[in-house]
Design a protein around this motif. Structure first.
Motif: not given
Length: 130
Positions: A29-37
């Motif tokens: 759930s968090l990896a995609p958000i962090f990868a985006k930023h």
């Protein structure tokens, strides 16, 4: 006399931050958000370690405004914080003595509450009702 909030060293903070972000990059759930930023993980980890050294060791190396950064991201939601904190707590428990892990966890939860509140309440003048 030490001014730090609790017993921990800079290298221990660096270790926790590095381990936490290893876990973040695996979290569905968090990896995609962090990868985006985050495109430069070493730089990001150094900045976050600097944040924690400022918050815990009272070092003056960190410059930034976490609430502004999280607001500007535009896709950070309140429901992400419990997942973030659960991962962070697990890393603390695995890597630090119990008392240190508890102290840092309490601080992280306090900061998390502030960020969640700040994200859910838009800046601006208060609206008065008559």
């Amino acid at each position: 006399m030490s001014l730090k909030r609790f017993e921990i060293t800079g290298p221990e903070i660096d270790c926790v931050v590095a381990e936490f972000y290893r876990e973040i990059r695996k979290n569905p759930s968090l990896a995609p958000i962090f990868a985006k930023h985050v495109s430069d993980w070493p730089s990001h980890e150094a900045k976050i370690a600097s944040f924690w050294k400022h918050a815990i060791l009272l070092e003056r190396a960190y410059e930034g405004n976490p609430l502004s950064v999280h607001r500007a991201a535009g896709d950070i939601r309140e429901e992400m914080f419990p997942v973030w904190l659960e991962l962070f707590d697990a890393v603390l428990q695995r890597t630090l003595p119990v008392a240190t892990a508890k102290s840092w966890s309490a601080l992280a939860h306090r900061i998390g509450r502030g960020l969640r509140y700040g994200l859910s309440h838009k800046p601006g003048p208060p609206k008065l009702r008559f």
